[in-house]
Design a protein around this motif. Structure first.
Motif, PDB file in Angstrom:
ATOM      1  N   ASP A  15      16.427  39.084  56.385  1.00 24.52           N
ATOM      2  CA  ASP A  15      17.224  39.070  55.152  1.00 24.52           C
ATOM      3  C   ASP A  15      17.431  37.650  54.639  1.00 24.52           C
ATOM      4  OD1 ASP A  15      18.644  40.093  53.066  1.00 24.52           O
ATOM      5  OD2 ASP A  15      20.317  40.867  54.247  1.00 24.52           O
ATOM      6  N   TRP A  20      28.742  39.396  57.010  1.00 23.04           N
ATOM      7  CA  TRP A  20      27.972  39.755  58.187  1.00 23.04           C
ATOM      8  C   TRP A  20      28.894  40.292  59.284  1.00 23.04           C
ATOM      9  CZ3 TRP A  20      22.632  39.411  58.422  1.00 23.04           C
ATOM     10  CH2 TRP A  20      22.008  38.698  57.393  1.00 23.04           C
ATOM     11  N   HIS A  46      24.520  43.918  57.441  1.00 22.39           N
ATOM     12  CA  HIS A  46      24.199  42.872  56.469  1.00 22.39           C
ATOM     13  C   HIS A  46      25.243  42.837  55.351  1.00 22.39           C
ATOM     14  CE1 HIS A  46      19.871  42.310  57.854  1.00 22.39           C
ATOM     15  NE2 HIS A  46      20.286  43.366  58.533  1.00 22.39           N
TER      16      HIS A  46
END
Length: 391
Positions: A115, A154, A181
């Motif tokens: 990511d 996070w 995420h």
């Protein structure tokens, strides 16, 4: 009154589901033996079970929580399958290093490999997942995932507990980590102690890790499906291994979509544990404390589906291989050979068909065997050798 060995059938017809389920759990406890605790069914065992869904023996032993390593030793066919104590300690030390400082290095690898467009992980949330028993830990994990999916930022879940129904029985699974995420999606993290040399690891070990991670992905999808809106479970997992010959972590993104699809399909094919229990005679027990003869007879009441691949995945593989060889089963030679031979299930059947003593000449497998036998005899004759019968 139900016939011997068929008590569960009557329960399913005339009793409530809750009572029938309670009786099944009681029967599974009887199969383990008096006072023997159940062995947890983990993702590695599930992946192996899904790879051989036709093996009722493994399904009932895993479902009942039987210690298959102890069982194999008691049967006189001990297996070296498993992880050494040194490798276990080395793996724990490496995992602790990867998760140090609140998982800072682990989250950095997730951000880098999976990511990179997201904001860098800073002050991630690491919820406390402690609770009483596997059911409590599963509920606490589900709550933490629900909160993290809407909180943003996070989140690192260290050793969460997930539940997945397998053959009608719940299996509690504990991945190394799950990362949430900033966009609310979820990633499974697998931490292994085998090395990653020049950015690549042993393909066989990576494949085994991918199959194990696919089980966790399926369990996470069960949790996500109960939320509205359902968070996205990523099908790329993060595999973390030691870099080269050091203790420094290296990571790789592994696509487990194929393994997830195969595992899901195979798990749906598993015979329900209750259905297998229904076929067992009364008094069957798999306790390693029993005499070897009695224990062997108990194990043989449940059919096995042996294949050479079992040697790398099941503690009972040596016992089942010996039985398969004694019976002359062609599965001992591998699944591909078994598939080619059609209805010919034993080596004696194959030889008889090849020599023209049995079998339908119109059967493609029989025709191919007879052609091969004729070519062999022709080759030996041209070489001046006497044809020796196949054994």
């Amino acid at each position: 009154m139900p016939p011997p060995g068929k008590r569960g059938t009557a329960l399913r017809i005339g009793a409530s589901p809750a009572r029938a389920k309670s009786r099944v759990w009681g029967r599974l406890a009887e199969l383990r033996g008096p006072g023997v605790p159940a062995r947890a069914l983990d993702a590695r065992a599930l992946a192996a079970l899904a790879a051989n869904p036709g093996c009722r023996r493994r399904a009932i032993l895993d479902g009942a929580g039987v210690d298959k390593a102890a069982l194999a030793g008691a049967l006189g066919a001990p297996s070296a399958f498993g992880q050494s104590q040194f490798a276990f300690m080395r793996g724990n030390a490496f995992e602790a290093r990867v998760k140090a400082d609140g998982g800072a290095e682990l989250l950095r690898l997730v951000h880098q490999k999976l990511d990179p467009a997201a904001e860098p992980p800073q002050e991630p949330h690491v919820p406390d997942l402690a609770a009483a028993g596997p059911e409590g830990r599963t509920a606490r994990t589900a709550l933490a995932l629900r909160e993290a999916a809407t909180a943003g930022g996070w989140t690192l879940l260290d050793h969460p507990m997930l539940a997945l129904e397998v053959a009608g029985s719940p299996a509690f699974l504990e991945p190394d980590a799950v990362v949430v995420h900033p966009d609310g999606s979820w990633t499974v993290v697998e931490i292994k102690s085998f090395p990653m040399l020049d950015g690549a690891a042993d393909p066989a070990k990576v494949g085994a890790a991918a199959r194990q991670a696919a089980v966790y992905v399926l369990a996470l999808e069960e949790v996500a499906g109960r939320l509205d809106p359902a968070p996205r479970v990523r099908h790329h997992v993060l595999l973390v291994c030691p870099k080269d010959f050091s203790n420094l972590p290296a990571a790789s993104a592994v696509d487990v979509r194929k393994q997830r699809a195969v595992t899901a399909r195979q798990l749906t094919r598993l015979t329900r544990i209750q259905d297998i229990v229904d076929t067992l005679p009364d008094g069957v027990c798999f306790s390693p404390e029993l005499p070897a003869e009695e224990l062997t007879a108990a194990v043989e009441t449940v059919p096995a589906t042996y294949a050479p691949e079992c040697l790398a995945a099941c503690e009972l593989a040596f016992h089942c291989r010996a039985r398969s060889r004694a019976d002359g089963a062609v599965t001992t030679l591998g699944r591909s050979v078994r598939a080619e031979l059609g209805g010919l299930t034993t080596v004696d059947d194959v030889l008889a068909a090849a020599h023209g003593e049995a079998g339908d000449p119109e059967d493609p497998a029989v025709a191919a065997l007879r052609r091969a036998a004729a070519l062999r005899a022709e080759a030996l004759a041209s070489a001046g050798q006497e044809a020796v019968p196949c054994h």
